[in-house]
Design a protein around this motif. Structure first.
Motif, short mmCIF file in Angstrom:
data_model
loop_
_atom_site.label_atom_id
_atom_site.label_comp_id
_atom_site.label_asym_id
_atom_site.label_seq_id
_atom_site.Cartn_x
_atom_site.Cartn_y
_atom_site.Cartn_z
N ILE A 42 10.94 -15.03 26.40
CA ILE A 42 11.36 -13.65 26.19
C ILE A 42 10.97 -12.69 27.30
N THR A 43 10.04 -13.06 28.15
CA THR A 43 9.63 -12.17 29.24
C THR A 43 10.81 -11.83 30.18
N PRO A 44 11.63 -12.82 30.56
CA PRO A 44 12.79 -12.45 31.41
C PRO A 44 13.77 -11.51 30.72
N LEU A 45 13.90 -11.65 29.40
CA LEU A 45 14.79 -10.75 28.65
C LEU A 45 14.28 -9.32 28.72
N ASN A 46 12.97 -9.15 28.59
CA ASN A 46 12.40 -7.81 28.67
C ASN A 46 12.57 -7.23 30.07
N LYS A 47 12.37 -8.06 31.07
CA LYS A 47 12.53 -7.59 32.45
C LYS A 47 13.97 -7.13 32.69
N GLU A 48 14.91 -7.90 32.19
CA GLU A 48 16.33 -7.55 32.31
C GLU A 48 16.62 -6.24 31.59
N THR A 95 19.13 -6.81 23.23
CA THR A 95 17.93 -7.55 23.62
C THR A 95 17.16 -8.00 22.39
N GLY A 96 17.05 -7.13 21.41
CA GLY A 96 16.37 -7.48 20.16
C GLY A 96 17.00 -8.68 19.49
N LYS A 97 18.33 -8.72 19.45
CA LYS A 97 19.04 -9.87 18.85
C LYS A 97 18.72 -11.16 19.60
N LYS A 98 18.71 -11.09 20.92
CA LYS A 98 18.41 -12.28 21.72
C LYS A 98 16.97 -12.76 21.47
N ILE A 99 16.05 -11.81 21.37
CA ILE A 99 14.65 -12.17 21.13
C ILE A 99 14.49 -12.80 19.74
N ILE A 100 15.19 -12.25 18.76
CA ILE A 100 15.13 -12.82 17.40
C ILE A 100 15.63 -14.26 17.41
N GLU A 101 16.69 -14.52 18.17
CA GLU A 101 17.22 -15.89 18.26
C GLU A 101 16.17 -16.84 18.84
N LEU A 102 15.36 -16.35 19.75
CA LEU A 102 14.38 -17.21 20.42
C LEU A 102 13.08 -17.38 19.64
N GLY A 127 12.42 -15.84 16.29
CA GLY A 127 12.54 -15.68 14.84
C GLY A 127 12.26 -14.25 14.39
N LYS A 128 12.77 -13.95 13.19
CA LYS A 128 12.64 -12.58 12.66
C LYS A 128 11.19 -12.19 12.38
N LYS A 129 10.41 -13.14 11.87
CA LYS A 129 9.05 -12.82 11.47
C LYS A 129 8.20 -12.38 12.66
N LYS A 130 8.26 -13.14 13.74
CA LYS A 130 7.46 -12.80 14.93
C LYS A 130 8.00 -11.54 15.61
N TYR A 131 9.32 -11.37 15.56
CA TYR A 131 9.90 -10.16 16.13
C TYR A 131 9.43 -8.94 15.35
N SER A 132 9.38 -9.09 14.03
CA SER A 132 8.89 -7.99 13.18
C SER A 132 7.45 -7.64 13.51
#
Length: 102
Positions: free
Chosen positions: A44-50, A79-86, A88-93
C-alpha cells in the motif's frame, strides 16, 4: 538572573517546538496503528505515494476550491478502495480510526 531567565525561556520554547512536531500524524504511523504486516505495508505504500502526487498536482492547477475538493475526494475514495482490496476492510478501518482520533 538574566541568564537563568534566558535559559528557562529557551528550554520552554525548545519543548514547545518539539511537542508540535511529535503531534503530526503520518501514514506510516497509521499503518503501524493498524498492525499491518511488512508485506501489506509494501503493497500500500506505493498507492499512498501515488495519491499524494496526484493531490499535489491538483493543487498546482488553477482550480476553484470546490473543484479541488471534489477531485481530491475522488482520488482519496479510489485509493481507499484499492487499499481495502489489498489489506481488507478491518485493517483499513483501523487505519481510518487512527486519523479520526484526536
Amino acid at each position: 538572573m538574566k541568564k537563568i531567565m534566558f535559559l528557562m525561556i529557551t528550554l520552554f520554547l525548545a519543548y514547545s517546538v518539539n511537542s508540535q512536531n511529535s503531534d503530526k500524524k503520518t501514514f506510516e504511523a497509521s499503518m503501524e496503528f493498524a498492525k499491518l504486516s511488512k508485506t501489506e505495508i509494501a503493497k500500500i505504500t506505493p498507492l499512498n505515494k501515488e495519491k499524494v502526487e496526484s493531490i499535489q498536482a491538483i493543487r498546482k492547477q488553477k482550480l476553484s476550491k470546490d473543484d479541488q475538493k471534489v477531485k481530491i475526494k475522488e482520488i482519496k475514495k479510489a485509493t481507499g478502495k484499492k487499499i481495502i482490496e489489498l489489506i481488507g476492510k478491518k485493517k483499513y478501518s483501523q487505519m481510518m480510526k487512527y486519523w479520526k482520533e484526536g
